[in-house]
Write an enzyme that holds these catalytic residues in place. Sequence first.
Site, PDB file in Angstrom:
ATOM      1  N   GLU A 130     -28.271  39.716 -74.417  1.00 47.30           N
ATOM      2  CA  GLU A 130     -29.062  40.705 -73.666  1.00 47.30           C
ATOM      3  C   GLU A 130     -28.386  42.060 -73.557  1.00 47.30           C
ATOM      4  O   GLU A 130     -29.039  43.087 -73.715  1.00 47.30           O
ATOM      5  CB  GLU A 130     -29.352  40.226 -72.233  1.00 47.30           C
ATOM      6  CG  GLU A 130     -30.436  39.206 -72.094  1.00 47.30           C
ATOM      7  CD  GLU A 130     -29.981  37.836 -72.494  1.00 47.30           C
ATOM      8  OE1 GLU A 130     -28.773  37.668 -72.736  1.00 47.30           O
ATOM      9  OE2 GLU A 130     -30.824  36.934 -72.581  1.00 47.30           O
TER      10      GLU A 130
ATOM     11  N   HIS B 171     -33.386  31.100 -62.307  1.00 45.91           N
ATOM     12  CA  HIS B 171     -34.573  31.490 -63.054  1.00 45.91           C
ATOM     13  C   HIS B 171     -35.701  31.923 -62.125  1.00 45.91           C
ATOM     14  O   HIS B 171     -36.851  31.942 -62.521  1.00 45.91           O
ATOM     15  CB  HIS B 171     -35.047  30.333 -63.936  1.00 45.91           C
ATOM     16  CG  HIS B 171     -34.072  30.022 -65.026  1.00 45.91           C
ATOM     17  ND1 HIS B 171     -32.884  29.366 -64.798  1.00 45.91           N
ATOM     18  CD2 HIS B 171     -34.098  30.293 -66.337  1.00 45.91           C
ATOM     19  CE1 HIS B 171     -32.231  29.246 -65.939  1.00 45.91           C
ATOM     20  NE2 HIS B 171     -32.936  29.794 -66.881  1.00 45.91           N
TER      21      HIS B 171
END
Lengths: 434, 406
Positions: free
Chosen positions: B142, B211
């Site tokens: 990322e 998450h």
Amino acid sequence: MAQLIRRAAALNKSLPAASFAARGLATASTSPITVETSLPFTGHNIDPPSRSVETSPQELLTFFRDMALMRRMEIAADSLYKAKLIRGFCHLYDGQEAVCVGMEAAINRKDCIITAYRDHCIFLGRGGTLLEAFAELMGRKDGCSKGKGGSMHFYKKEGGFYGGHGIVGAQVPLGCGLAFAQKYSKDESVTFAMYGDGAANQGQLFEALNMAALWDLPAILVCENNHYGMGTAEWRAAKSPAYYKRGDYVPGLKVDGMDALAVKQACKFAKEHALKNGPIILEMDTYRYHGHSMSDPGSTYRTRDEISGVRQERDPIERIRKLVLAHDLATEKELKDTEKEVRKEVDEAIAQAKESPMPDPSELFSNVYAKGLGTEHKTGTLQITYNYLLLALKDLVAFFLVVFIRSRQKRSENCTSMSENINNDSTCQDPFVD
Amino acid sequence: MAAAILHGVGATTPLSSVKYNNSRRSLPGSGITERKRASFVIQCYGSLSSGLNIGINRAVKLSTNAVATKQDSVTASTPSKPGHELLLFEALREGLEEEMERDPWVCVMGEDVGHYGGSYKVTKGLADKYGDLRVLDTPIAENSFTGMGIGAAMTGLRPIVEGMNMGFLLLAFNQISNNCGMLHYTSGGQFKIPIVIRGPGGVGRQLGAEHSQRLESYFQSIPGIQMVACSTPYNAKGLMKAAIRSDNPVILFEHVLLYNLKERIPDEEYVLSLEESEMVRTGDHVTILTYSRMRYHVMQAAKTLVNKGYDPEVIDIRSLKPFDLHTIGNSVKKTHRVVIVEECMRTGGIGASLTASINEHFHDYLDAPIVCLSSQDVPTPYAGTLEDWTVVQPAQIVAAVEQLCR
């Protein structure tokens, strides 16, 4: 090196003084001279280029002048910092000039350069002016970033210089992004993403390298190894200080970064490689005379003898000076005059920069967003059509070029291999499906 | 589940069940006008798209005012064209595809966006159509692929970087903050960063703490970026298109639970404004500010509140940075009471900033302190019951409004 000095001394004695005075630096010729680099290149997973570099009197004299200018600028910045006209962080590049000057000689302005915070000289190399540099350092309106960036944020869009970044290593993924855009628009240019030996241990560097290798991006990663990551010597920070080998599957080249001609050769070689085969790492073995920044004396982690030793034996400007004298391209006096000229130029730029006003208070809020916020449609229909036309035009030109070249090539026995080449040249391997 | 919520709040309630208590002295307006307004309001919400098509019917193609401005224009009947029905993720894809078709410099990069079609199918089919370079499958990196997107944007490309889950973008925080947000400023305006960073976030169905994060609270201080949150297929498509066309870096927050919402959206092209909020339901008694998934909890609560005789004004703020203080301010001036319902945590969330902002600008118009309902300051637990208790539930919203309007 001793040989060169002896030859230079002999030459100086033999020719009359008048002919020296008549020869001006401006009329230096472009006739080729071949010079051997001081050290051979070391390759990792690649055959290194030859040690013989083609250069010309004009190029050597330009090297000298440019490096002298950069050196002078950095020394002046040192004084300005001590006079508290420059504040905050100021990272000086003196000692490393050969890297940026050699690189510029091998590339053009369509190629991109991105580097970290030791960016003053690279900015100059990319077409930045002394005024813009000093004004930015002093936080004035006429600075290249309008005084809002500072020492670590020099940029020059028209010159293909993408900065100027304060966070160690963060510029390398950006550099891969520049290379990605170059591949996307197929404009046959490359990106030099520069970083230091300290940044070489950043994870994002390896992430970016992986992606560049995966997609064959025309990215050249240049490690300016000045052997110290601020106060930490390379052997104390890296298990393997052979930075050119750390790309593993990506080829690397170790270059004497104090030799402008070696740098030029390596960058030329790297550009050719990157356009054909994807990323390559260049490790420039260089040295900085100043500390990491102006707040670092630079002598607590290395000895003064080491610094003066490098200055005596490997100084990039001295090397070019000796070459120029050895090849009789200019006299000592002419070179000294150049240095005086350069000093005057720098002093004038500083005086002009001091006149430049501070930014207007309204500048605090300008350029936070591009022209106000949100939905103004910059990409109008006309712009879109233009974009498409540009891409189509590039393809058309490339196609006709290939046809032209192929028609001129001698027919070889391997007619089938030629047709295979034609197929490979066009769209099969190219993931950009129109 | 999400679809059920939508249909639930979409159903109109018959006028006769609207009860209200005249003895509530704090509520303005006479009886009859209240009823009329209430009926208008219910009808307005009854068909989601009718109120929002005002802009479409005026032939302004490129930008639409999604705020239902006047009460009477609400009674405009069905739009000129029937439109088409689709799910939220399809709306996002449609917006994305239209923009990619329109401008060759628009490209997508992220994990599994290409061959896999996107983990939430937002980019499904695009790689086949536009190729591997334009819809780029990145490795799991990322920090560097966000950096790569930003570098590409510096040269003029318009990348859309997808975070498979917004939470993963924490790894790219340096790139988003320093390079994405600040480069335009530190370069003195030389470089524009027309990047869109998008992805789903928020609390889902027992996805676990890592998450279920709400990154809007972490990113909100970064100068130079814009943040928007979509909540319906209509605004998802409009905001996606606006974000891509914007020359500023925009972070588009989607929600894991809203991808399967179905709505009928117009056939004609439309682009929404990134800085405007959406008037979901006009009202008089209290202003409820919300965004993303909480909009549906609010509308569910609104149904109960209307049954109990309250008239909440619900605004989906959509623009998280900057806030649409114009619409919010007008609403506060009308109702004098504010409830903020958000999914961010109590500390340092969007609600906290919004509370401060409203207090600063509209203090004189407030009759009571602002009530901010946020998630608890805990990592989202896995157990279903515990997870339900971390986020704001409709019952809590009803209770808060009742308390506020007493």
